[in-house]
Design an enzyme around this catalytic site. Structure first.
Site, PDB file in Angstrom:
ATOM      1  N   ASN A   1       0.838  -1.209   0.000  1.00 34.15           N
ATOM      2  CA  ASN A   1       0.000   0.000   0.000  1.00 34.15           C
ATOM      3  C   ASN A   1       0.869   1.254   0.000  1.00 34.15           C
ATOM      4  O   ASN A   1       0.397   2.333   0.363  1.00 34.15           O
ATOM      5  CB  ASN A   1      -0.911   0.009   1.233  1.00 34.15           C
ATOM      6  CG  ASN A   1      -1.835  -1.192   1.251  1.00 34.15           C
ATOM      7  OD1 ASN A   1      -2.386  -1.561   0.220  1.00 34.15           O
ATOM      8  ND2 ASN A   1      -1.986  -1.808   2.400  1.00 34.15           N
TER       9      ASN A   1
ATOM     10  N   HIS B   1     -14.061  -2.444   5.913  1.00 30.76           N
ATOM     11  CA  HIS B   1     -12.851  -3.108   6.431  1.00 30.76           C
ATOM     12  C   HIS B   1     -13.081  -3.742   7.804  1.00 30.76           C
ATOM     13  O   HIS B   1     -13.928  -3.293   8.583  1.00 30.76           O
ATOM     14  CB  HIS B   1     -11.750  -2.044   6.537  1.00 30.76           C
ATOM     15  CG  HIS B   1     -10.409  -2.576   6.913  1.00 30.76           C
ATOM     16  ND1 HIS B   1      -9.894  -2.472   8.175  1.00 30.76           N
ATOM     17  CD2 HIS B   1      -9.469  -3.218   6.179  1.00 30.76           C
ATOM     18  CE1 HIS B   1      -8.685  -3.015   8.211  1.00 30.76           C
ATOM     19  NE2 HIS B   1      -8.405  -3.468   7.002  1.00 30.76           N
TER      20      HIS B   1
ATOM     21  N   GLU C   1     -16.081   3.150   3.899  1.00 34.46           N
ATOM     22  CA  GLU C   1     -14.773   3.499   3.334  1.00 34.46           C
ATOM     23  C   GLU C   1     -15.044   4.435   2.166  1.00 34.46           C
ATOM     24  O   GLU C   1     -16.159   4.448   1.623  1.00 34.46           O
ATOM     25  CB  GLU C   1     -14.063   2.243   2.820  1.00 34.46           C
ATOM     26  CG  GLU C   1     -13.649   1.292   3.912  1.00 34.46           C
ATOM     27  CD  GLU C   1     -12.915   0.062   3.377  1.00 34.46           C
ATOM     28  OE1 GLU C   1     -12.091   0.186   2.454  1.00 34.46           O
ATOM     29  OE2 GLU C   1     -13.174  -1.037   3.884  1.00 34.46           O
TER      30      GLU C   1
ATOM     31  N   SER D   1     -10.994  -1.061   0.110  1.00 34.49           N
ATOM     32  CA  SER D   1      -9.648  -1.616   0.165  1.00 34.49           C
ATOM     33  C   SER D   1      -9.456  -2.851  -0.694  1.00 34.49           C
ATOM     34  O   SER D   1      -8.379  -3.057  -1.246  1.00 34.49           O
ATOM     35  CB  SER D   1      -9.272  -1.936   1.609  1.00 34.49           C
ATOM     36  OG  SER D   1     -10.223  -2.818   2.181  1.00 34.49           O
TER      37      SER D   1
ATOM     38  N   ASP E   1     -13.868   6.409   6.169  1.00 36.93           N
ATOM     39  CA  ASP E   1     -12.511   5.879   6.277  1.00 36.93           C
ATOM     40  C   ASP E   1     -11.816   6.083   4.930  1.00 36.93           C
ATOM     41  O   ASP E   1     -12.155   5.434   3.939  1.00 36.93           O
ATOM     42  CB  ASP E   1     -12.579   4.386   6.642  1.00 36.93           C
ATOM     43  CG  ASP E   1     -11.197   3.769   6.776  1.00 36.93           C
ATOM     44  OD1 ASP E   1     -10.218   4.361   6.300  1.00 36.93           O
ATOM     45  OD2 ASP E   1     -11.107   2.658   7.360  1.00 36.93           O
TER      46      ASP E   1
ATOM     47  N   HIS F   1      -7.303   4.425   2.029  1.00 36.69           N
ATOM     48  CA  HIS F   1      -6.623   4.197   0.744  1.00 36.69           C
ATOM     49  C   HIS F   1      -6.668   5.408  -0.182  1.00 36.69           C
ATOM     50  O   HIS F   1      -5.986   5.422  -1.203  1.00 36.69           O
ATOM     51  CB  HIS F   1      -7.232   2.975   0.047  1.00 36.69           C
ATOM     52  CG  HIS F   1      -7.029   1.733   0.846  1.00 36.69           C
ATOM     53  ND1 HIS F   1      -5.906   0.947   0.736  1.00 36.69           N
ATOM     54  CD2 HIS F   1      -7.776   1.180   1.835  1.00 36.69           C
ATOM     55  CE1 HIS F   1      -5.974  -0.049   1.601  1.00 36.69           C
ATOM     56  NE2 HIS F   1      -7.101   0.072   2.279  1.00 36.69           N
TER      57      HIS F   1
ATOM     58  N   LYS G   1      -0.030   3.881   4.690  1.00 31.78           N
ATOM     59  CA  LYS G   1      -0.209   3.492   3.288  1.00 31.78           C
ATOM     60  C   LYS G   1       0.454   4.552   2.404  1.00 31.78           C
ATOM     61  O   LYS G   1       1.660   4.499   2.223  1.00 31.78           O
ATOM     62  CB  LYS G   1      -1.690   3.277   3.004  1.00 31.78           C
ATOM     63  CG  LYS G   1      -2.264   2.159   3.916  1.00 31.78           C
ATOM     64  CD  LYS G   1      -3.650   1.745   3.562  1.00 31.78           C
ATOM     65  CE  LYS G   1      -4.337   0.952   4.663  1.00 31.78           C
ATOM     66  NZ  LYS G   1      -3.750  -0.364   4.944  1.00 31.78           N
TER      67      LYS G   1
HETATM   68  C1  LIG Z   1      -9.970   0.658   4.981  1.00 29.66           C
HETATM   69  C2  LIG Z   1      -8.941   0.447   6.038  1.00 29.66           C
HETATM   70  N1  LIG Z   1      -9.116   1.040   7.222  1.00 29.66           N
HETATM   71  C3  LIG Z   1      -8.213   0.888   8.209  1.00 29.66           C
HETATM   72  C4  LIG Z   1      -7.099   0.119   8.038  1.00 29.66           C
HETATM   73  C5  LIG Z   1      -6.138  -0.060   9.179  1.00 29.66           C
HETATM   74  O1  LIG Z   1      -5.043   0.769   9.026  1.00 29.66           O
HETATM   75  P1  LIG Z   1      -3.645   0.412   9.713  1.00 29.66           P
HETATM   76  O2  LIG Z   1      -2.941  -0.485   8.774  1.00 29.66           O
HETATM   77  O3  LIG Z   1      -2.982   1.735   9.897  1.00 29.66           O
HETATM   78  O4  LIG Z   1      -3.955  -0.256  11.003  1.00 29.66           O
HETATM   79  C6  LIG Z   1      -6.856  -0.490   6.814  1.00 29.66           C
HETATM   80  C7  LIG Z   1      -5.617  -1.289   6.632  1.00 29.66           C
HETATM   81  O5  LIG Z   1      -5.534  -2.336   6.143  1.00 29.66           O
HETATM   82  C8  LIG Z   1      -7.811  -0.338   5.783  1.00 29.66           C
HETATM   83  O6  LIG Z   1      -7.659  -0.951   4.620  1.00 29.66           O
END
Ligand SMILES: Cc1ncc(COP(=O)(O)O)c(C=O)c1O
Length: 404
Positions: free
Chosen positions: A48, A134, A177, A181, A206, A209, A238
């Site tokens: 990422n 997610h 989101e 993701s 969220d 990405h 990321k």
């Molecule tokens: C949509 C989404 N939110 C939150 C996270 C979590 O982030 P972090 O990797 O900083 O814990 C991810 C990570 O995979 C994600 O894809």
């Protein structure tokens, strides 16, 4: 009585029998694109590190300066004695960049989602959540003890119906989101914001990405859609190539999370060198270097889409994962992000295609349930500004053979 090991080995065998056994690949390499997996050099299409900043020299040099000033570990929770200059500086920088009052940094994005959902929602509340959100959002919903209503992926009318449904709730929350993701598609943010406003619901988006990669100056898809969510969540691990997560919004939101968010309170603060590295990465991402890298990323995506179309692969994974949906409730945004799912279906076939790619020098592990719905195992190809044209050509050639 069977020993714990024997029981666990039986569980592992059951996972293996359905091609769901997972193991961490042993990675090395000087960038997140040119990697060594085990002993084998590969071009990675699964990190990422969208802007290629994880190996930028500015990050370790900012980290070293912060370590000299603030020490390496924060040594305590922010609320005790772990609130250090690197954290505060990063939060001001994030809030200024996003044009909001305040930001609050968490040790991970996972904790940010858990922390915000459990702090804002409780057993007297309703959370309306996208079917493909997610795991950190799903877990936050569960931990909050709120009533959770799931709507069909990216279906804003379904979300609106659930929000407006019967029931007496203290609060209604809508969580999605922005750039999904595992599917790489985009939430209909404008319509979701309208649904939230119409029902006085709290909108949580969220942008893990999209932050740094998409939208004006990399500010994400809410900024692109002209939507101001009540809570914007994103990660520093990321596009910024560092680690950690954050929320951004009003000052009162930050203050309530400092008071109520258990994943903020009961954990050691992000190491200051990591916060400083994220800050340096934000400087790059927010400036001309960020624009240049986002431009490259976009060019890569456009080129790859054409090639995949010629190969007859690709397309949105959600079409199969969640069944046919009402196209009018979907985003028709032309925005193209760095995540390109190639839907395979079965676990065994996805593993075989991934192995075929590996044999041709490409690293793209199979993504299987429970990360994605059963029957929708896939390759999740991610692009980075650190890729060059030769990397992309190698990917397409390998895909052409491995998918035969
Ligand atoms: C949509 C989404 N939110 C939150 C996270 C979590 O982030 P972090 O990797 O900083 O814990 C991810 C990570 O995979 C994600 O894809």
């Amino acid at each position: 009585m069977r020993s714990l090991s024997a029981t666990l080995e039986a569980e592992l065998a059951a996972l293996a029998a359905t091609d769901r056994l997972r193991a961490c690949p042993e990675m090395a390499g000087t960038s997140r694109v040119d990697v060594v997996v085990g002993q084998h050099p590969r071009i990675s299409f699964c990190s990422n590190d969208y802007l290629g900043l994880a190996s930028h020299r500015a990050l370790p040099s900012a980290a070293a300066a912060a370590a000299a000033r603030d020490g390496f570990g924060a040594s305590a929770s922010r609320l005790v004695s772990g609130d250090l200059p690197a954290h505060r500086q990063l939060e001001v920088h994030l809030a200024t960049f996003l044009g909001c009052q305040a930001a609050l940094v968490f040790p991970t994005g996972y904790q940010a989602n858990l922390g915000v959902l459990t702090a804002l929602a409780g057993s007297e509340d309703l959370i309306v959540s996208d079917a493909l959100n997610h795991a950190s959002i799903i877990d936050g919903c569960r931990l909050s003890r709120a009533r959770v209503a799931i709507y069909r992926h990216a279906d804003a009318s379904a979300a609106a119906r659930l929000l407006a449904g019967p029931g007496r709730f203290r609060r209604r929350l809508l969580v999605t989101e922005s750039l999904f993701s595992m599917d790489g598609d985009i939430a209909p943010l404008g319509a979701l914001a309208e649904a939230a406003t119409a029902t006085d619901a709290i909108l949580i988006v969220d942008e893990a990405h999209a932050f740094g990669t998409l939208g004006p100056g990399g500010r994400g898809l809410c900024a692109a859609a002209g939507v101001v969510p009540d809570v914007l969540v994103a990660t520093l691990g990321k596009a910024l190539g560092a680690a950690g997560g954050f929320i951004a919004g009003d000052r009162a939101l930050r203050d309530i999370l400092v008071n109520l968010s258990r994943t903020f309170i009961y954990t050691t603060a992000l190491p200051p060198p990591v916060a400083a590295a994220a800050d340096a990465a934000l400087d790059l991402a927010a400036g001309p270097e960020g624009d240049r890298r986002r431009g490259l990323l976009h060019q890569h995506r456009v080129w790859l889409d054409d090639q995949l179309e010629a190969l007859g692969v690709g397309g949105p994974a959600w079409a199969t994962a969640t069944g046919p949906t009402d196209p009018t409730s979907r985003s028709t945004s032309p925005i193209r992000g760095p995540i390109v799912p190639i839907l395979i279906g079965g676990n065994a076939r996805a593993l075989a295609v991934s192995a075929g790619l590996a044999a041709r020098g490409i690293f793209a592990p199979a993504i299987r349930p429970p990360t994605v719905p059963a029957g929708s195992a896939r390759l999740r190809i991610t692009l980075s500004a650190a890729h060059d044209a030769a990397d992309l050509k190698a990917l397409v050639a390998a895909l052409g053979e491995a998918l035969e």
